[in-house]
Design an enzyme around this catalytic site. Sequence first.
Site, short mmCIF file in Angstrom:
data_model
loop_
_atom_site.label_atom_id
_atom_site.label_comp_id
_atom_site.label_asym_id
_atom_site.label_seq_id
_atom_site.Cartn_x
_atom_site.Cartn_y
_atom_site.Cartn_z
N HIS A 1 4.41 2.98 19.33
CA HIS A 1 3.47 3.29 18.25
C HIS A 1 3.59 4.77 17.83
O HIS A 1 2.62 5.53 17.91
CB HIS A 1 2.03 2.94 18.68
CG HIS A 1 1.13 2.65 17.51
ND1 HIS A 1 0.08 1.77 17.55
CD2 HIS A 1 1.12 3.16 16.25
CE1 HIS A 1 -0.54 1.73 16.39
NE2 HIS A 1 0.08 2.57 15.57
N GLY B 1 0.87 -1.19 0.00
CA GLY B 1 0.00 0.00 0.00
C GLY B 1 0.90 1.23 0.00
O GLY B 1 2.08 1.15 -0.38
N GLU C 1 -1.36 -3.03 23.56
CA GLU C 1 -0.71 -1.71 23.64
C GLU C 1 -1.29 -0.95 24.82
O GLU C 1 -2.52 -0.87 24.93
CB GLU C 1 -0.89 -0.94 22.34
CG GLU C 1 -0.12 -1.58 21.21
CD GLU C 1 -0.07 -0.73 19.94
OE1 GLU C 1 -0.57 0.41 19.95
OE2 GLU C 1 0.50 -1.21 18.95
N ARG D 1 0.46 -3.28 12.57
CA ARG D 1 -0.35 -3.59 13.76
C ARG D 1 0.28 -4.79 14.45
O ARG D 1 0.71 -5.75 13.78
CB ARG D 1 -1.80 -3.90 13.38
CG ARG D 1 -2.65 -2.71 12.99
CD ARG D 1 -2.91 -1.75 14.17
NE ARG D 1 -3.75 -0.62 13.83
CZ ARG D 1 -3.30 0.57 13.41
NH1 ARG D 1 -2.00 0.80 13.29
NH2 ARG D 1 -4.16 1.55 13.14
N THR E 1 5.68 -1.92 11.69
CA THR E 1 5.11 -0.61 12.04
C THR E 1 3.61 -0.59 11.71
O THR E 1 3.01 0.48 11.67
CB THR E 1 5.79 0.53 11.24
OG1 THR E 1 5.77 0.18 9.85
CG2 THR E 1 7.21 0.78 11.70
N ALA F 1 5.22 5.74 14.74
CA ALA F 1 5.73 5.85 13.36
C ALA F 1 5.19 7.09 12.64
O ALA F 1 5.87 7.66 11.79
CB ALA F 1 5.42 4.58 12.57
C1 DGY Z 1 -2.43 4.63 11.86
O1 DGY Z 1 -2.72 5.75 11.44
O2 DGY Z 1 -3.15 3.65 11.67
C2 DGY Z 1 -1.14 4.48 12.59
O3 DGY Z 1 -0.99 3.25 13.19
C3 DGY Z 1 -0.96 5.59 13.63
O4 DGY Z 1 -0.62 6.72 12.95
#
Ligand code: DGY
Length: 336
Positions: free
Chosen positions: A289, A159, A270, A241, A239, A291
């Site tokens: 979490h 993606g 989490e 889930r 990064t 990123a």
């Molecule tokens: C999302 O947007 O899904 C990320 O995990 C957090 O920014």
Amino acid sequence: MAETKAAKVYVTRELPSAALDPLAEAATVRVWPEELPPPPEVLLAEAADADALLTLLTDRIDAAIMAAAPRLRVISNMAVGYDNIDVQEASRRGILVTNTPGILTKTTADFAFALLLAAARRVVEADRYTRQGRWKTWGPQILLGQDVYEATLGVVGLGGVGLEVAKRGRGFGMRVLYCDSTRRPKEERRYGLACVKLDQLLAESDFVSLHTPLTPETHHLIGERELALMKPTAVLVNTARGAIVDQRDLWRFLKDGRIAAAAIDVSEQEPIAPDDPLLGLDNIIITPHIASASVATRLGMARMAVDNLLTALRGQVPPQCVNREAIPRWRRALPR
Ligand code: DGY
């Protein structure tokens, strides 16, 4: 915007005023003021007379909340992922669900690559080593890691974020493999990527970076069987889930040196439990979490979430609506 002013909006966390002020001008807004998410009973009570919710990925919006919220017309999630929301139930009730795609793509890819480099070259361990006073001399054998340049990168899920990570890999001269349910011939040609099956990607990659959404199909996509396919020198980066990886299997493989290292920004629970055995290992980097956590991106996400919400309150379908099947029912419920 007078038509939205009567609308009641519940926002589950403080957001920058540059994003919240336009919302407060247009609607009647209540904001949960604390750092931790509102407890489920508070969310239930607040949703009861809300026309719209602005939620974060830490808020579980399930059928019970929707059942208690007869006026609810839109749930605007400030995240690209929306596995915290029962979207099927929302669609059944004619409630639009929106997310914040695009805006966080490059920021998240930068962080995934930062984790990849840090795990490969043992940056966090090296910092600990220095602070602990263990740096006695230049040692030819200390803290040896893996080269990133010209190595093979496997991107699981091409993606937006996956593609940006692939491009960063190409910038490092890496051979880039990807797997995805949809083949991307244009990107393959343009960036020199090779589409392979997951098993081949795992077996051939020096670095595996995960970028799929969490769905019933991707839950524990990486478990014992998949980790066993990886090279003992390989590094796993997540990064996306936490629940895409079976964390107990990951712990066993890292502990036994059956893969070299991992770097995860997300975990199955989490925050990760303080006694989680992963925290006892040196060959894993665990971040909270973050990123997408750059100043500009988080503001952009908040603004996009507000825009999505206001667009729906004005009776228009927001472009970032993730459940278009809900639109006919949602339209029927609009005031005439
Ligand atoms: C999302 O947007 O899904 C990320 O995990 C957090 O920014």
